[in-house]
Design a protein around this motif. Structure first.
Motif, PDB file in Angstrom:
ATOM      1  N   GLY A  58      39.366  47.692  36.120  1.00  0.00           N
ATOM      2  CA  GLY A  58      38.242  48.331  35.448  1.00  0.00           C
ATOM      3  C   GLY A  58      37.366  49.051  36.464  1.00  0.00           C
ATOM      4  O   GLY A  58      37.133  48.544  37.563  1.00  0.00           O
ATOM      5  N   VAL A  59      36.911  50.252  36.101  1.00  0.00           N
ATOM      6  CA  VAL A  59      36.077  51.047  37.011  1.00  0.00           C
ATOM      7  C   VAL A  59      34.779  51.392  36.287  1.00  0.00           C
ATOM      8  O   VAL A  59      34.799  51.865  35.146  1.00  0.00           O
ATOM      9  N   LEU A  60      33.664  51.158  36.952  1.00  0.00           N
ATOM     10  CA  LEU A  60      32.356  51.556  36.421  1.00  0.00           C
ATOM     11  C   LEU A  60      31.631  52.353  37.500  1.00  0.00           C
ATOM     12  O   LEU A  60      31.248  51.807  38.539  1.00  0.00           O
ATOM     13  N   ARG A  61      31.485  53.680  37.251  1.00  0.00           N
ATOM     14  CA  ARG A  61      30.818  54.544  38.230  1.00  0.00           C
ATOM     15  C   ARG A  61      29.366  54.706  37.818  1.00  0.00           C
ATOM     16  O   ARG A  61      29.070  54.956  36.648  1.00  0.00           O
ATOM     17  N   ASN A  62      28.489  54.566  38.790  1.00  0.00           N
ATOM     18  CA  ASN A  62      27.066  54.710  38.500  1.00  0.00           C
ATOM     19  C   ASN A  62      26.391  55.444  39.653  1.00  0.00           C
ATOM     20  O   ASN A  62      25.612  54.871  40.415  1.00  0.00           O
ATOM     21  N   GLY A  63      26.769  56.722  39.793  1.00  0.00           N
ATOM     22  CA  GLY A  63      26.154  57.531  40.837  1.00  0.00           C
ATOM     23  C   GLY A  63      26.812  57.341  42.186  1.00  0.00           C
ATOM     24  O   GLY A  63      27.772  56.581  42.323  1.00  0.00           O
ATOM     25  N   PRO A  64      26.299  58.096  43.195  1.00  0.00           N
ATOM     26  CA  PRO A  64      26.889  58.015  44.532  1.00  0.00           C
ATOM     27  C   PRO A  64      26.603  56.652  45.158  1.00  0.00           C
ATOM     28  O   PRO A  64      25.587  56.031  44.857  1.00  0.00           O
ATOM     29  N   GLY A  65      27.523  56.243  46.020  1.00  0.00           N
ATOM     30  CA  GLY A  65      27.330  54.957  46.690  1.00  0.00           C
ATOM     31  C   GLY A  65      28.666  54.295  46.944  1.00  0.00           C
ATOM     32  O   GLY A  65      29.714  54.839  46.601  1.00  0.00           O
ATOM     33  N   PRO A  66      28.622  53.122  47.556  1.00  0.00           N
ATOM     34  CA  PRO A  66      29.866  52.449  47.940  1.00  0.00           C
ATOM     35  C   PRO A  66      30.647  51.913  46.749  1.00  0.00           C
ATOM     36  O   PRO A  66      30.088  51.678  45.676  1.00  0.00           O
ATOM     37  N   THR A  67      31.959  51.743  46.966  1.00  0.00           N
ATOM     38  CA  THR A  67      32.826  51.085  45.982  1.00  0.00           C
ATOM     39  C   THR A  67      32.988  49.622  46.383  1.00  0.00           C
ATOM     40  O   THR A  67      33.315  49.311  47.525  1.00  0.00           O
ATOM     41  N   VAL A  68      32.700  48.744  45.431  1.00  0.00           N
ATOM     42  CA  VAL A  68      32.762  47.308  45.679  1.00  0.00           C
ATOM     43  C   VAL A  68      33.831  46.707  44.768  1.00  0.00           C
ATOM     44  O   VAL A  68      33.791  46.916  43.554  1.00  0.00           O
ATOM     45  N   LEU A  69      34.785  46.009  45.370  1.00  0.00           N
ATOM     46  CA  LEU A  69      35.868  45.402  44.583  1.00  0.00           C
ATOM     47  C   LEU A  69      35.550  43.933  44.296  1.00  0.00           C
ATOM     48  O   LEU A  69      35.249  43.161  45.210  1.00  0.00           O
ATOM     49  N   LEU A  70      35.626  43.565  43.018  1.00  0.00           N
ATOM     50  CA  LEU A  70      35.476  42.168  42.607  1.00  0.00           C
ATOM     51  C   LEU A  70      36.816  41.721  42.030  1.00  0.00           C
ATOM     52  O   LEU A  70      37.360  42.378  41.153  1.00  0.00           O
ATOM     53  N   ARG A  71      37.321  40.592  42.497  1.00  0.00           N
ATOM     54  CA  ARG A  71      38.676  40.186  42.126  1.00  0.00           C
ATOM     55  C   ARG A  71      38.697  38.804  41.464  1.00  0.00           C
ATOM     56  O   ARG A  71      37.995  37.891  41.888  1.00  0.00           O
ATOM     57  N   ALA A  72      39.521  38.700  40.407  1.00  0.00           N
ATOM     58  CA  ALA A  72      39.840  37.404  39.807  1.00  0.00           C
ATOM     59  C   ALA A  72      41.340  37.329  39.600  1.00  0.00           C
ATOM     60  O   ALA A  72      41.967  38.325  39.253  1.00  0.00           O
ATOM     61  N   ASP A  73      41.920  36.162  39.806  1.00  0.00           N
ATOM     62  CA  ASP A  73      43.333  35.961  39.505  1.00  0.00           C
ATOM     63  C   ASP A  73      43.458  35.292  38.137  1.00  0.00           C
ATOM     64  O   ASP A  73      42.574  34.580  37.696  1.00  0.00           O
ATOM     65  N   MET A  74      44.572  35.536  37.436  1.00  0.00           N
ATOM     66  CA  MET A  74      44.663  35.188  36.015  1.00  0.00           C
ATOM     67  C   MET A  74      45.703  34.120  35.685  1.00  0.00           C
ATOM     68  O   MET A  74      45.699  33.616  34.564  1.00  0.00           O
ATOM     69  N   ASP A  75      46.616  33.808  36.596  1.00  0.00           N
ATOM     70  CA  ASP A  75      47.778  32.998  36.198  1.00  0.00           C
ATOM     71  C   ASP A  75      47.517  31.496  36.230  1.00  0.00           C
ATOM     72  O   ASP A  75      46.609  31.011  36.899  1.00  0.00           O
ATOM     73  N   ALA A  76      48.349  30.763  35.479  1.00  0.00           N
ATOM     74  CA  ALA A  76      48.279  29.303  35.402  1.00  0.00           C
ATOM     75  C   ALA A  76      49.534  28.700  36.022  1.00  0.00           C
ATOM     76  O   ALA A  76      50.373  29.418  36.576  1.00  0.00           O
ATOM     77  N   LEU A  77      49.659  27.386  35.927  1.00  0.00           N
ATOM     78  CA  LEU A  77      50.713  26.666  36.642  1.00  0.00           C
ATOM     79  C   LEU A  77      51.703  26.004  35.679  1.00  0.00           C
ATOM     80  O   LEU A  77      51.322  25.601  34.582  1.00  0.00           O
ATOM     81  N   PRO A  78      52.967  25.844  36.111  1.00  0.00           N
ATOM     82  CA  PRO A  78      53.953  25.151  35.274  1.00  0.00           C
ATOM     83  C   PRO A  78      53.794  23.637  35.380  1.00  0.00           C
ATOM     84  O   PRO A  78      54.531  22.972  36.079  1.00  0.00           O
ATOM     85  N   MET A  79      52.801  23.110  34.700  1.00  0.00           N
ATOM     86  CA  MET A  79      52.544  21.660  34.744  1.00  0.00           C
ATOM     87  C   MET A  79      51.783  21.242  33.495  1.00  0.00           C
ATOM     88  O   MET A  79      51.210  22.061  32.779  1.00  0.00           O
ATOM     89  N   GLU A  80      51.795  19.930  33.243  1.00  0.00           N
ATOM     90  CA  GLU A  80      51.141  19.395  32.066  1.00  0.00           C
ATOM     91  C   GLU A  80      49.703  19.026  32.403  1.00  0.00           C
ATOM     92  O   GLU A  80      49.441  18.401  33.424  1.00  0.00           O
ATOM     93  N   GLU A  81      48.767  19.428  31.543  1.00  0.00           N
ATOM     94  CA  GLU A  81      47.367  19.031  31.717  1.00  0.00           C
ATOM     95  C   GLU A  81      47.164  17.636  31.134  1.00  0.00           C
ATOM     96  O   GLU A  81      47.604  17.354  30.024  1.00  0.00           O
TER      97      GLU A  81
END
Ligand SMILES: [Zn+2]
Ligand SMILES: [Zn+2]
Length: 424
Positions: A58-81
């Motif tokens: 996702g990209v949100l531009r709001n005027g001139p300035g630096p680009t900041v990357l925010l990251r989240a990982d989405m995957d789960a594990l093959p195991m029983e909760e």
């Protein structure tokens, strides 16, 4: 499920419970990425799906300035909760060997996704900043392949190169606390598959065979000497044989034996020495057993340590202290767990700040008054990848959203009106 302008913590908690109940394995995060994309579009982000197979940008531009990357990982594990929570996962999926397996968010990536959606929405609603926010929802962290897949799919050519890569991982210390470490923070991780080739035959006639079970057993024991005898006491390495497979029946000497090995290191030189030693020992044990064929050694995946750039940590940490209070931000020891977020930073040639987000119920720490007592309690609690790992919803989510927003705003330019206001 609600979308749109609702920003209350109840909405975020509902989103979290929904993601937690519907975990998906690495590179199979289709439901998750669909929800992510819908939420990002609703928040006003230019949204692209299918980046690195199941990733979302996702990209949100709001005027001139630096680009900041925010990251989240989405995957789960093959195991029983086995948390017993009312919203515990009962999901199943197909693992990479084609087996039907239980699936659970036992590493807490559902926390990361929820917090990044909350932070993206907050940054879209209060645009008293200038620059570009680049949100990256990454697949397949648990394979160590998702970050690379997104880079290979043109992440930075298509969406711009960030000035900093920011992200977080939930961990079992008190919610409402944050931890960030300058320098090496997460270990390099390598996964190696070894197939030892013997010569099969009848269990009653070992003299006609080369027994791969004995070869494997000797190899596993000898591998333990790498850390104890070859790595300096001042260096860190972990060598774990997590799987050992051979044979079907007591009176058949099998043809092959398979080992799956996990290696964790912090320094490139130690990493190289450890990998070299594994190869040397595996080949030597095969020779010692009289094997006719050389063993097959395959690097399944390997990625470097996560190194937090000290200057970037120093720049970001005050924002965390302002958010949760200076006494609630601490510097942890290096973690032998691993993360492929570092690849996003090295590929962008940008500094990385990757911090830990407390996720344990603060009530469990009520009588732990010193830092030592707190760490002792942490060691008793179920860790990430435990079937009992169960982050408390609040204040974990509110703190995680706040930390991402605060860190991003540290790197974005203050909007002119805001700047003059804060200076008056
Ligand atoms: Zn994990
Ligand atoms: Zn994780």
């Amino acid at each position: 499920m609600t979308t749109g302008t609702v920003t209350g913590s109840a909405d975020i908690a509902d989103l979290y419970r929904d993601l937690h109940q519907h975990p998906e394995l690495s590179f199979a995060e289709t439901r998750t990425s669909g929800i992510v994309a819908a939420r990002m579009r609703a928040a006003g982000f230019e949204t692209t799906e299918g980046v690195g197979r199941t990733g979302v940008v996702g990209v949100l531009r709001n005027g001139p300035g630096p680009t900041v990357l925010l990251r989240a990982d989405m995957d789960a594990l093959p195991m029983e909760e086995r948390t017993g929570l009312p919203y515990a996962s009962r999901a199943r999926g197909i693992d990479r060997d084609g087996n039907d397996v239980p699936v659970a968010h036992s590493c807490g990536h559902d926390v990361h996704v929820t917090c990044l959606i909350g932070a993206a929405r907050a940054l879209a609603q209060d645009r008293s900043w200038q620059g570009t926010v680049l949100v990256v929802f990454q697949p397949a962290e648990e394979f160590g392949q998702g970050a690379q897949a997104m880079v290979d799919d043109g992440l930075y050519d298509r969406f711009g190169r960030p000035e900093v890569v920011l992200g977080q991982h939930v961990a079992p210390f008190p919610a409402g606390h944050l931890a960030v470490r300058p320098g090496p923070a997460f270990a390099a991780a390598d996964a190696v598959r070894v197939v030892l080739h013997g010569r099969g035959g009848h269990g009653s006639r070992p003299e006609t065979t080369v027994d791969p079970v004995v070869m494997a057993a000797a190899t596993v024991l000898r591998l333990q000497t790498i850390v104890s005898r070859e790595i300096a006491g001042t260096d860190t390495a972990v060598v774990t044989v997590g799987a050992l497979r051979a044979g079907t029946k007591e009176n058949i000497i099998p043809e092959d034996a398979e080992l799956l090995i996990s290696i964790r290191t912090f320094e490139p030189e130690v990493r190289r020495r450890t990998l070299d030693a594994i190869e040397r020992i595996v080949r030597a044990e095969a020779t010692a057993s009289g094997a006719d064929r050389d063993p097959t050694i395959t690097l399944l995946h390997g990625f470097p340590a996560v190194v937090n750039e000290p200057g970037a940590v120093a720049r970001t940490r005050p924002a965390f202290e302002a958010l949760v209070g200076p006494g609630r931000v601490f510097e942890p020891g290096p973690v032998t767990g691993s993360e492929d977020v570092g690849l996003l930073a090295t590929a962008a040639d940008a500094p990385c700040v990757f911090w830990l987000l407390g996720g344990a119920d603060p009530a469990q720490f009520a009588d732990a008054r010193s830092a030592e007592a707190m760490m002792a309690r942490v060691a008793e609690l179920p860790s990430n990848h435990s079937p009992l790992f169960a982050p408390v919803i609040e204040p974990t989510l509110t703190t995680g959203v706040g930390a991402l927003v605060a860190a991003a705003r540290t790197w974005l330019h203050a909007e002119a009106g805001q700047l003059s206001k804060s200076r008056s």
